[in-house]
Design a protein around this motif. Structure first.
Motif, PDB file in Angstrom:
ATOM      1  N   ARG A  34     102.905   5.312 -85.540  1.00 47.32           N
ATOM      2  CA  ARG A  34     103.387   6.013 -86.729  1.00 47.32           C
ATOM      3  C   ARG A  34     104.554   5.296 -87.400  1.00 47.32           C
ATOM      4  NH1 ARG A  34     106.538  11.180 -86.855  1.00 47.32           N
ATOM      5  NH2 ARG A  34     106.284  12.050 -88.937  1.00 47.32           N
ATOM      6  N   VAL A  35     104.584   5.340 -88.715  1.00 49.87           N
ATOM      7  CA  VAL A  35     105.726   4.880 -89.502  1.00 49.87           C
ATOM      8  C   VAL A  35     106.492   6.129 -89.944  1.00 49.87           C
ATOM      9  CG1 VAL A  35     106.496   3.643 -91.563  1.00 49.87           C
ATOM     10  CG2 VAL A  35     104.465   2.854 -90.306  1.00 49.87           C
ATOM     11  N   GLY A  79     109.222  -1.136 -99.008  1.00 46.87           N
ATOM     12  CA  GLY A  79     107.916  -1.406 -98.414  1.00 46.87           C
ATOM     13  C   GLY A  79     108.016  -2.123 -97.099  1.00 46.87           C
ATOM     14  N   GLY A  80     109.077  -1.814 -96.298  1.00 40.25           N
ATOM     15  CA  GLY A  80     109.311  -2.546 -95.052  1.00 40.25           C
ATOM     16  C   GLY A  80     108.496  -2.049 -93.892  1.00 40.25           C
ATOM     17  N   ARG A  81     107.194  -1.904 -94.089  1.00 30.21           N
ATOM     18  CA  ARG A  81     106.299  -1.488 -93.015  1.00 30.21           C
ATOM     19  C   ARG A  81     105.969  -2.702 -92.155  1.00 30.21           C
ATOM     20  NH1 ARG A  81     101.353   2.493 -92.870  1.00 30.21           N
ATOM     21  NH2 ARG A  81      99.987   1.553 -91.312  1.00 30.21           N
ATOM     22  N   THR A  82     106.031  -2.504 -90.827  1.00 35.99           N
ATOM     23  CA  THR A  82     105.697  -3.584 -89.914  1.00 35.99           C
ATOM     24  C   THR A  82     104.424  -3.247 -89.167  1.00 35.99           C
ATOM     25  OG1 THR A  82     106.973  -2.621 -88.126  1.00 35.99           O
ATOM     26  CG2 THR A  82     108.138  -4.141 -89.586  1.00 35.99           C
ATOM     27  N   LEU A 122     101.842   8.508 -82.633  1.00 32.64           N
ATOM     28  CA  LEU A 122     100.664   7.878 -83.207  1.00 32.64           C
ATOM     29  C   LEU A 122     100.132   8.741 -84.343  1.00 32.64           C
ATOM     30  CD1 LEU A 122      98.691   6.840 -79.974  1.00 32.64           C
ATOM     31  CD2 LEU A 122     100.408   5.518 -81.231  1.00 32.64           C
ATOM     32  N   VAL A 123      99.321   8.131 -85.174  1.00 31.41           N
ATOM     33  CA  VAL A 123      98.651   8.869 -86.241  1.00 31.41           C
ATOM     34  C   VAL A 123      97.214   8.376 -86.339  1.00 31.41           C
ATOM     35  CG1 VAL A 123      99.453   7.242 -88.015  1.00 31.41           C
ATOM     36  CG2 VAL A 123      98.774   9.561 -88.675  1.00 31.41           C
ATOM     37  N   PRO A 159     104.992  -2.148 -82.553  1.00 33.14           N
ATOM     38  CA  PRO A 159     105.813  -1.752 -83.706  1.00 33.14           C
ATOM     39  C   PRO A 159     105.092  -0.745 -84.604  1.00 33.14           C
ATOM     40  CG  PRO A 159     105.726  -4.152 -83.468  1.00 33.14           C
ATOM     41  CD  PRO A 159     104.682  -3.593 -82.573  1.00 33.14           C
ATOM     42  N   PRO A 160     105.828  -0.052 -85.467  1.00 35.45           N
ATOM     43  CA  PRO A 160     105.216   0.883 -86.414  1.00 35.45           C
ATOM     44  C   PRO A 160     104.163   0.195 -87.270  1.00 35.45           C
ATOM     45  CG  PRO A 160     107.596   1.131 -86.419  1.00 35.45           C
ATOM     46  CD  PRO A 160     107.297  -0.077 -85.587  1.00 35.45           C
ATOM     47  N   GLY A 161     103.066   0.907 -87.489  1.00 30.68           N
ATOM     48  CA  GLY A 161     101.985   0.364 -88.296  1.00 30.68           C
ATOM     49  C   GLY A 161     100.949  -0.394 -87.506  1.00 30.68           C
ATOM     50  N   THR A 162     101.197  -0.643 -86.211  1.00 33.27           N
ATOM     51  CA  THR A 162     100.243  -1.377 -85.385  1.00 33.27           C
ATOM     52  C   THR A 162      98.989  -0.542 -85.139  1.00 33.27           C
ATOM     53  OG1 THR A 162     102.027  -2.519 -84.230  1.00 33.27           O
ATOM     54  CG2 THR A 162      99.874  -2.508 -83.153  1.00 33.27           C
TER      55      THR A 162
END
Length: 235
Positions: free
Chosen positions: A83-84, A230-233, A72-73, A38-41
């Protein structure tokens, strides 16, 4: 993370003896598109390299390729992360989808069309919905659109859209009500399939254009709200 790495270890056989960074990138891209990361992993070099049995240099090159594709970042002194997306990214993804997917349908030529792959994706989505597997419905929906693009018979277009669909999946992961987002499109996928089976190319293109406009508006609304909250996972 342990479950994700177990799945990656299963992909190790895909690398064969001639492992390359491109093949590693293909595997990671597919895993991102299927929702395993998921994003932010944060992606651990040691864990992923060990699961796939590849060198650190090979993995870093794969990360570089996927960073170039905006999946990716790299964050200085922190590592590599999935990446988010920003809301503007989501809107741009849909601009690309509209340009490519509608052009594919418009250029189909004389029927009948090879829609077996579309039919399989529709059936996959219906099965997932019966099991209330909304992540599975999301995956089936992406499969439907990949099969739609594949009707062009262009490897370059397929390659371009693989990356676009993987980015799209990053947005899907931030949405907190996947059923509401994806369920309405089960019937719309079926309608497009039936229209193409009937050889009604122009009608199918119009259905697809409206479909993508509605999907963009719905996703941008809920995605923007989640990002604002702030719904970052991730993990």
């Amino acid at each position: 993370m342990a479950e994700q790495l177990t799945g990656l270890a299963d992909d190790r056989a895909l690398l064969g003896r001639t492992s390359t960074a491109e093949r590693v990138a293909d595997i990671l891209r597919s895993r991102i598109a299927e929702g395993y990361f998921p994003p932010g992993t944060r992606l651990s070099e040691d864990s992923i390299g060990g699961a796939l049995g590849v060198s650190r240099n090979t993995l870093r090159e794969a990360f570089r390729l996927l960073t170039h594709e905006r999946l990716l970042v790299h964050e200085l002194n922190r590592g590599v992360f999935v990446r988010v997306l920003a809301v503007e990214d989501v809107e741009d993804i849909y601009r690309v989808r509209g340009l490519v997917e509608c052009a594919v349908v418009r250029g189909l030529g004389t029927p009948p069309y090879a829609v077996d792959g579309l039919a399989e994706a529709v059936a996959e989505g219906q099965r997932a919905a019966r099991e209330s597997d909304w992540k599975g419905v999301s995956t089936a929906n992406i499969h439907f659109h990949r099969e739609l693009v594949a009707l062009a018979g262009s490897e370059r277009t397929d390659e371009l859209m693989r990356s676009v669909f993987a980015e799209l999946r990053l947005a899907f992961h931030v949405v907190d009500d996947p059923r509401r987002l994806h369920e309405p499109y089960l019937a719309r996928n079926l309608e497009i399939l039936r229209t193409l089976r009937a050889g009604e190319r122009d009608r199918a293109e119009e259905l697809l254009r409206v479909y993508l406009d509605d999907s963009r508006a719905g996703l941008v609304e809920v995605y923007g709200r989640r990002v604002a909250d702030g719904g970052r996972t991730g993990g």
